[in-house]
Design an enzyme around this catalytic site. Structure first.
Site, PDB file in Angstrom:
ATOM      1  CE  LYS A  18      -1.688   2.846   2.818  1.00 33.17           C
ATOM      2  NZ  LYS A  18      -1.602   4.087   2.024  1.00 33.17           N
ATOM      3  CD  GLU A  44      13.933   1.283   8.623  1.00 30.60           C
ATOM      4  OE1 GLU A  44      14.374   2.313   9.178  1.00 30.60           O
ATOM      5  OE2 GLU A  44      14.601   0.246   8.494  1.00 30.60           O
ATOM      6  CD  GLU A 102      10.304  12.976  11.473  1.00 28.99           C
ATOM      7  OE1 GLU A 102       9.155  12.540  11.662  1.00 28.99           O
ATOM      8  OE2 GLU A 102      11.176  12.344  10.852  1.00 28.99           O
TER       9      GLU A 102
END
Ligand code: NAD
Length: 506
Positions: free
Chosen positions: A202, A277, A408
């Site tokens: 996906k 990840e 982040e």
């Protein structure tokens, strides 16, 4: 389908044809299909904000069909009994086809993601084809062991032999982000195919185009139907259905730490294997003896590549007080030289952010930096007009506690901080004071300092006088909340294999 606004770029005829073909479909069990609901997702060029394509919006039904097709293919002897040499040859063929279509892939990625054409040329090939070629060499080299066995321990009088088999984990679901779309797909496809798994992939809903082209080339290469299925769809529908599906044996996810945690929870139903990840906030440490003429241009690449929408980006720059002013001045001079514009314009050196939401999110961080007392060295504003552009931005930060230092941002907003003492343990405490641990780098001519500091950085990858030097053979992944497991290289194979131990009494 609405009338599409073809961008006024000088596009290759293949790219123009790709954009004109109507709704992009999903690959399930060897067939290209639309969503059963008839729903589609619009695809926008982030440089203009205009719709350039539409893709089928798969949901739970399509995920279920794709999982069934992948299971059938996994059990089908045409794949499960295919010789390792043949599997490697198919993969090598796919790598050749990727390379033959490199220019089309690059233009589609620029239009979909916003990266500059120079970045696409530099980052996509040969990296993506090398990834498949590297793993094409592995099917013939995946082996087990023979192990010492003491039959008397089990009360046996006869001789015994124990050996291990390394078997494919089964049907793999992959869920990937928009920041480096084709690369993310190939780094999961390579080890999964090499180990004999089948896949349901996906791609990110914001950047589905190169996944469709990849699917066509997988068919052209001659993989049996159902070995690779591609379901475009949104995260909260198709992605959630894939992560929770009991027919999936392993999920390979790349994306935000926040969604990574949702994936882990969704996987508990059948306790499927999960590799992650996730996000990063990587340090870049400049010691006083570093060669600034080399470090400053390297900072620009390490921090602002892909508009800073890069999980490994050097977003916390630590500069020693002896060189702090020269370093900040040098970096800011180069930041001012960025030419911000559409990625298809060959003069652009920085493209747009992926979406208007992402630009708003990044601008919130810029405002918080200003309010919390960071010094704005350069940039700091939105760029008006169509497209989702902002100025590349550099803040000098007085403390490690600011929101822009801790979070982040995933945009071209970089923090530089000062360090003064020479105690590496003290410096490491500051550097490691983050929930992330993906990448990092150390810049110095003193190799003793370099190696001692590299060891102290809590990250999956550290560069010495380089930042995030990706290579298909080097293990890559995150510590702490940057992830579980390692991709690339030999180590990635472990995530797609299960070991069976067989003892024979003879
Ligand atoms: P994201 O987490 O929002 O989305 C990633 C993927 O997850 C997309 O395909 C999305 O559709 C899907 N998704 C979203 N919600 C879901 C849900 N509830 N269930 C299942 N799937 C769901 O990330 P993004 O915004 O696409 O990408 C940016 C993030 O990815 C950043 O945090 C970045 O650091 C990270 N990233 C990490 C690496 C790495 O190698 N560590 C590489 C690239 C990007």
């Amino acid at each position: 389908m609405d009338k599409l606004a073809l961008p006024a770029y000088d596009l290759l005829p293949e790219t123009q044809a790709f954009l004109k073909q109507g709704t992009l479909k999903m690959l399930i069990g060897g067939d290209w299909v639309e969503a059963q609901s008839g729903e589609t997702i619009d695809v926008f060029d982030p440089a203009t904000g205009e719709k350039i394509a539409e893709v089928a919006a798969g949901g739970a039904e399509e995920i279920d069909l794709a999982v069934q097709a992948a299971r059938k293919a996994f059990e089908n002897p045409s794949w499960s009994r295919m010789s390792p040499t043949e599997r490697g040859k198919l993969m090598w063929k796919l790598a050749d086809l990727l390379e033959e279509n490199a220019a089309l892939f690059q233009e589609l990625e620029v239009l979909d993601n916003g990266m500059t054409i120079a970045a696409a040329r530099m980052a996509m090939f040969p990296f993506c084809s090398d990834m498949i070629r590297y793993y094409a060499g592995w099917p013939t080299k995946i082996t087990g062991q023979t192990l010492p066995t003491d039959p008397l321990r089990y009360g046996l009088e006869k001789e015994a032999l124990t050996y291990t088999l390394r078997e494919p984990v089964g049907v793999v679901g992959t869920i990937t982000p928009w920041n480096y779309p084709l690369g993310m797909l190939t780094m999961k496809l390579g080890p999964a195919l090499a180990t004999g798994c089948t896949l349901v992939m996906k791609p990110a809903e914001l950047t589905p185009m190169t996944a469709v082209l990849l699917g066509r080339l997988i068919q052209q290469a001659g993989f049996p139907e159902g070995v690779v299925n591609i379901v475009s769809g949104k995260g909260e529908t198709a992605g959630a259905a894939l992560a929770a599906h009991d027919g999936i044996d392993k999920i390979a996810f790349t994306g935000s730490t926040e969604v990574g945690k949702i994936i882990v929870k969704a996987a508990t139903g059948n306790l499927k294997k999960v590799s992650l990840e996730l996000g990063g906030k990587s340090p870049f440490i400049v010691f006083p003896d570093a060669i600034l003429e080399e470090v400053i241009p390297a900072t620009i690449r390490a921090s602002y590549f892909l508009q800073g929408q890069n999980c490994m980006a050097a977003t916390r720059l630590f500069a020693h007080e002896d060189i702090y002013d020269r370093f900040v001045d040098g970096v800011s001079q180069l930041v001012k030289q960025f030419v911000v514009g559409p990625g298809m314009n060959p003069d652009s050196t920085m493209g747009p952010l992926i979406s208007s939401e992402q630009r708003n999110r990044v601008m919130d961080f810029v405002e918080s930096g200003k309010q919390e007392g960071a010094e704005l060295v350069v940039g700091g504003s939105k760029i008006d007009g169509p497209g989702y552009f902002i100025e590349p931005t550099l803040f000098s930060c007085p403390t490690d506690e600011l929101r822009i230092v801790r979070n982040e941002i995933f945009g071209p907003v970089i923090c530089v901080e000062r360090f003064g003492n020479d105690d590496l343990d003290e410096l490491a405490k500051r550097v490691n004071n983050t929930m992330y641990g993906l990448s990092g780098s150390v810049w110095t001519q003193n190799l003793s300092v370099a190696h001692r500091m590299a060891r102290r950085i809590d990250a999956g990858q550290v560069g010495i006088n380089c930042h995030a030097p990706l290579d298909v053979t080097h293990p890559f992944g995150g510590n702490k909340q940057s992830g579980w497991g390692r991709e690339f290289g030999e180590e990635a194979l472990d995530m797609y294999l299960k070991t069976k131990s067989i003892t024979a009494v003879t």
